[in-house]
Motif scaffolding. Structure first.
Motif, PDB file in Angstrom:
ATOM      1  N   GLY A   1       0.863  -1.189   0.000  1.00 38.91           N
ATOM      2  CA  GLY A   1       0.000   0.000   0.000  1.00 38.91           C
ATOM      3  C   GLY A   1       0.889   1.226   0.000  1.00 38.91           C
ATOM      4  O   GLY A   1       1.200   1.792  -1.042  1.00 38.91           O
TER       5      GLY A   1
ATOM      6  N   ASP B   1       7.383   0.698 -12.546  1.00 40.78           N
ATOM      7  CA  ASP B   1       7.371   2.150 -12.601  1.00 40.78           C
ATOM      8  C   ASP B   1       8.630   2.731 -11.942  1.00 40.78           C
ATOM      9  O   ASP B   1       9.220   3.691 -12.432  1.00 40.78           O
ATOM     10  CB  ASP B   1       6.110   2.599 -11.854  1.00 40.78           C
TER      11      ASP B   1
ATOM     12  N   GLU C   1       1.903   5.162 -20.001  1.00 36.16           N
ATOM     13  CA  GLU C   1       0.741   4.476 -19.460  1.00 36.16           C
ATOM     14  C   GLU C   1       1.001   2.975 -19.558  1.00 36.16           C
ATOM     15  O   GLU C   1       2.115   2.557 -19.825  1.00 36.16           O
ATOM     16  CB  GLU C   1      -0.487   4.844 -20.289  1.00 36.16           C
TER      17      GLU C   1
ATOM     18  N   SER D   1       1.160   0.593 -17.369  1.00 38.73           N
ATOM     19  CA  SER D   1       2.008  -0.106 -16.418  1.00 38.73           C
ATOM     20  C   SER D   1       1.385  -1.442 -16.019  1.00 38.73           C
ATOM     21  O   SER D   1       2.096  -2.421 -15.813  1.00 38.73           O
ATOM     22  CB  SER D   1       2.295   0.756 -15.193  1.00 38.73           C
TER      23      SER D   1
ATOM     24  N   GLY E   1       0.722   1.377  -3.646  1.00 36.13           N
ATOM     25  CA  GLY E   1      -0.602   1.828  -4.053  1.00 36.13           C
ATOM     26  C   GLY E   1      -1.603   0.695  -4.117  1.00 36.13           C
ATOM     27  O   GLY E   1      -1.360  -0.414  -3.594  1.00 36.13           O
ATOM     28  N   ILE E   2      -2.750   0.973  -4.747  1.00 37.78           N
ATOM     29  CA  ILE E   2      -3.796  -0.049  -4.910  1.00 37.78           C
ATOM     30  C   ILE E   2      -4.382   0.004  -6.317  1.00 37.78           C
ATOM     31  O   ILE E   2      -5.398  -0.615  -6.592  1.00 37.78           O
ATOM     32  CB  ILE E   2      -4.948   0.118  -3.885  1.00 37.78           C
ATOM     33  N   GLY E   3      -3.741   0.765  -7.214  1.00 37.01           N
ATOM     34  CA  GLY E   3      -4.314   0.982  -8.548  1.00 37.01           C
ATOM     35  C   GLY E   3      -3.901  -0.069  -9.550  1.00 37.01           C
ATOM     36  O   GLY E   3      -3.556  -1.211  -9.204  1.00 37.01           O
ATOM     37  N   CYS E   4      -3.896   0.339 -10.807  1.00 34.88           N
ATOM     38  CA  CYS E   4      -3.760  -0.595 -11.926  1.00 34.88           C
ATOM     39  C   CYS E   4      -2.544  -1.525 -11.832  1.00 34.88           C
ATOM     40  O   CYS E   4      -2.698  -2.738 -11.956  1.00 34.88           O
ATOM     41  CB  CYS E   4      -3.899   0.213 -13.216  1.00 34.88           C
TER      42      CYS E   4
ATOM     43  N   ILE F   1      -3.212  -4.102  -8.976  1.00 37.21           N
ATOM     44  CA  ILE F   1      -4.242  -5.068  -9.355  1.00 37.21           C
ATOM     45  C   ILE F   1      -3.623  -6.121 -10.291  1.00 37.21           C
ATOM     46  O   ILE F   1      -3.843  -7.320 -10.132  1.00 37.21           O
ATOM     47  CB  ILE F   1      -5.437  -4.340 -10.015  1.00 37.21           C
TER      48      ILE F   1
ATOM     49  N   VAL G   1      -4.988  -1.898   1.102  1.00 38.35           N
ATOM     50  CA  VAL G   1      -4.449  -3.002   0.302  1.00 38.35           C
ATOM     51  C   VAL G   1      -5.059  -4.336   0.767  1.00 38.35           C
ATOM     52  O   VAL G   1      -5.277  -5.240  -0.041  1.00 38.35           O
ATOM     53  CB  VAL G   1      -2.899  -2.976   0.283  1.00 38.35           C
TER      54      VAL G   1
ATOM     55  N   LEU H   1      -8.279  -4.609  -0.936  1.00 39.96           N
ATOM     56  CA  LEU H   1      -8.042  -4.982  -2.332  1.00 39.96           C
ATOM     57  C   LEU H   1      -7.780  -6.486  -2.442  1.00 39.96           C
ATOM     58  O   LEU H   1      -8.295  -7.156  -3.336  1.00 39.96           O
ATOM     59  CB  LEU H   1      -6.857  -4.193  -2.893  1.00 39.96           C
TER      60      LEU H   1
END
Lengths: 302, 283
Positions: free
Chosen positions: A10, A38, A140, A142, A172-175, A178, A204, A207
């Motif tokens: 997270g 990234d 973009e 990633s 994080g918890i984004g793309c 996931i 997290v 998620l």
């Protein structure tokens, strides 16, 4: 059956990569995967020798051919991303790659070329093979690169008969997160005992539950705030997430990083190294890592 | 003046710098937490929240009565958000990038607009300080549209401070693009240096003046400072490692509250930001 352990947090900077490197030193017959495409750092500790270098082709970006453009304004009307200027130039940083302007330009004056968005590598390290990547700056896709790196790691593990994949995940918890956790055997969530660490770990954990992957919890720098450590452990217990370790705050983490080593190599007798060893054993003997597919998901995470 | 605070590597102290800078400046300041995946600034500012509004994005809905399965929508969709299965068109809302191309091309008028929730925009204040945060819905993949929504709150007042997410890809660009100054926060370790270089590249792509804060400045090696000197990136502030600061942080106490002397240091940081952003504008 190949098991995959994904290290997430997270919040950034809680020690994911340092912990992954130490696990790499302990794992037998493992493959390493750096899914933080990234801002990948695992290679700084693993000194991989690149055996194979591949281009990563991401999405396409639209570009108007000025000679063919009659400035009808249709593309400006269509673009939902404000990527086209009044004088009909497309800003590649704003272009989403949806191709709507390309398909609907009455003059077919817009090119749509596939972009190389990064590179990915198959390498050898002193702890076994490693698959890693570098996403181009400001790119973009990633999540797409993370999925690719994980697939290639699995293929490599199958080809070499390796039993375990260690994946260093992104924050994080984004793309990209996931893309890092879907289908994993278990997650190890590295948490620091701070208000931010707890807050971000809760997200997290949600998620993980959302994607039905069991989570294990390891508190790093636990002695920085023992009240907060207790709160984290209570939260983990409430969600049926097994606590697998408490690692003390120790400057040896930074020293090892400067030497390009794992904590286990840098200071095998240190308290931190002993705690990491204990954490690794708990993970490998945990129910989450030893079911052939979780039968009772609610017994592992809610 | 809009200042974005970025880092490349996570956990170097972006939120610490953003919140303490915001708390040290007297006058009208807006603090925008654009780390929408993991927003933390509110834990330190403890603002009074006035409003929570959902932020949504477009997704298509197919009217199967009108749809004749011509596949024009699935052809234009580059994101695999639409697929024909048997006698229906399936929509995968989480894949949709909201380009609305499907609506545009459907000859039967069978597609209408619906929404998917990206998260929420929360607004509040703490004294003079305006506070806004985006909180992405757990399970949502796309953060840039929510970041852009949070950024609609900038420019209402004199100074806007943006707490950006870590990394160098699209969410960070969404948080930094069009700001007047990027303040990069790093730690003097090999990871900090490596990721700082990536952040510097991203800032160069955007062409925004920038400066550096070195956090835990005495833990690590000289790599970051050497690099900053080579690249002519001004080091605007150094914060030494202090277990007391770390412990205060762990409880959600800002540095300027635990050590009031730091307010002057953060004001000096702001003065340097003003100086460097105007110098670079002139050149």
């Amino acid at each position: 059956m190949i098991r995959e352990l994904v290290i997430v947090s997270g919040k950034g900077g809680t020690g994911k990569t340092s912990v992954t490197a130490s696990f790499a030193a302990l794992a037998e017959n493992g493959v390493l995967c750096d899914a933080d495409v990234d801002a990948a750092d695992l290679h700084l500790l693993m000194a991989p020798v690149v055996r194979e270098r591949n281009a990563f082709m991401g999405g396409s970006i639209a570009a108007i051919r000025q000679d063919d453009c009659v400035e009808c304004g249709r593309c400006l009307e269509l673009c939902k991303f404000n990527a086209i200027s009044e004088d009909f130039v497309i800003d590649p940083l704003s272009c989403e790659g949806c191709g709507v302007c390309v398909d609907l330009c009455p003059e077919t004056a817009i090119d749509f070329t596939v972009q190389q968005c990064g590179e990915w590598y198959k390498s050898d390290t002193r702890f076994g093979p490693m698959v890693h990547a570098r996403l181009g700056i400001a790119e973009e896709n990633s999540g797409k690169l993370v999925s690719l790196v994980r697939q290639e790691t699995r293929k490599l593990a199958e080809a070499k008969g390796c039993g375990i994949i260690l994946t260093d995940g992104p924050p994080g918890i984004g793309c990209p997160v996931i893309a890092s956790i879907g289908g994993a055997t278990a997650l190890v969530i590295i948490v620091e005992p701070t208000v931010s660490g707890l807050h971000d770990m809760q997200r997290v954990a949600e998620l993980a539950a959302h994607f039905k992957v069991p989570g294990l919890v390891c508190v790093n720098k636990y002695d920085l705030n023992s009240d907060m450590t207790r709160e984290i452990e209570e939260y983990a217990a409430k969600r049926n997430m097994q606590l697998v370790g408490r690692i003390p705050f120790d400057p040896v983490f930074t020293e090892a990083m400067i030497q390009g080593k794992s904590v286990l190599e840098q200071a095998p007798e240190s308290e931190a190294a002993i705690a990491l060893l204990d954490t690794w054993r708990k993970i490998m003997s945990s129910p989450s890592m030893n079911t052939m597919g979780i039968k009772d998901f609610s017994a592992v995470i809610q | 003046m809009i200042i974005s605070i970025a880092s490349g590597k996570g956990g170097t102290g972006k939120t610490t710098v953003a919140t303490n800078l915001a708390l040290s400046l007297n006058g009208d300041v807006n603090l925008l937490d654009c780390d929408v995946e993991e927003p933390n600034a509110h834990l330190f500012i403890k603002p009074t929240m006035d409003k929570v509004e959902p932020v949504t994005t477009f997704i298509p809905v197919i009217d199967s009565e009108k749809c004749n399965l011509c596949r024009k929508c699935t052809d234009i969709c580059r994101f695999s958000a639409l697929a024909v299965a048997g006698k229906t068109v399936l929509v995968f809302p989480e894949m949709c990038h909201s380009c609305e191309g499907c609506i545009e091309v459907c000859p039967e008028g069978a597609i209408s607009a619906s929404t998917r929730e990206l998260g929420v925009l929360e607004s509040g204040h703490s004294g003079n300080l305006g506070f806004y945060l985006g909180r992405m819905r757990v399970g949502e993949a796309m953060s840039p549209p929510l970041i852009k929504k949070v950024r609609t709150k900038e420019r209402e007042r004199d100074i806007t401070i943006i707490d950006a997410p870590p990394g160098t890809s699209c969410p960070v660009i969404a948080a930094m693009k069009g700001t007047d100054f990027v303040l990069m926060v790093t730690e003097p370790t090999p990871f900090g240096l490596h990721d700082l270089k990536l952040a510097v590249e991203a800032v160069k792509v955007l062409g925004i003046p920038s400066g550096l804060v070195i956090n835990r400045a005495d833990m690590g090696n000289s790599g970051v400072k050497d690099y900053a000197a080579e690249e002519n990136i001004p080091v605007l502030m150094e914060i030494p490692f202090d277990r007391k600061i770390a412990e205060a942080y762990s409880r959600g106490i800002p540095i300027v509250e635990a050590f009031p002397d730091y307010a002057d240091k953060f004001r000096a940081l702001y003065a340097k930001i003003e100086k460097y952003s105007s110098v670079e504008k002139e050149s």
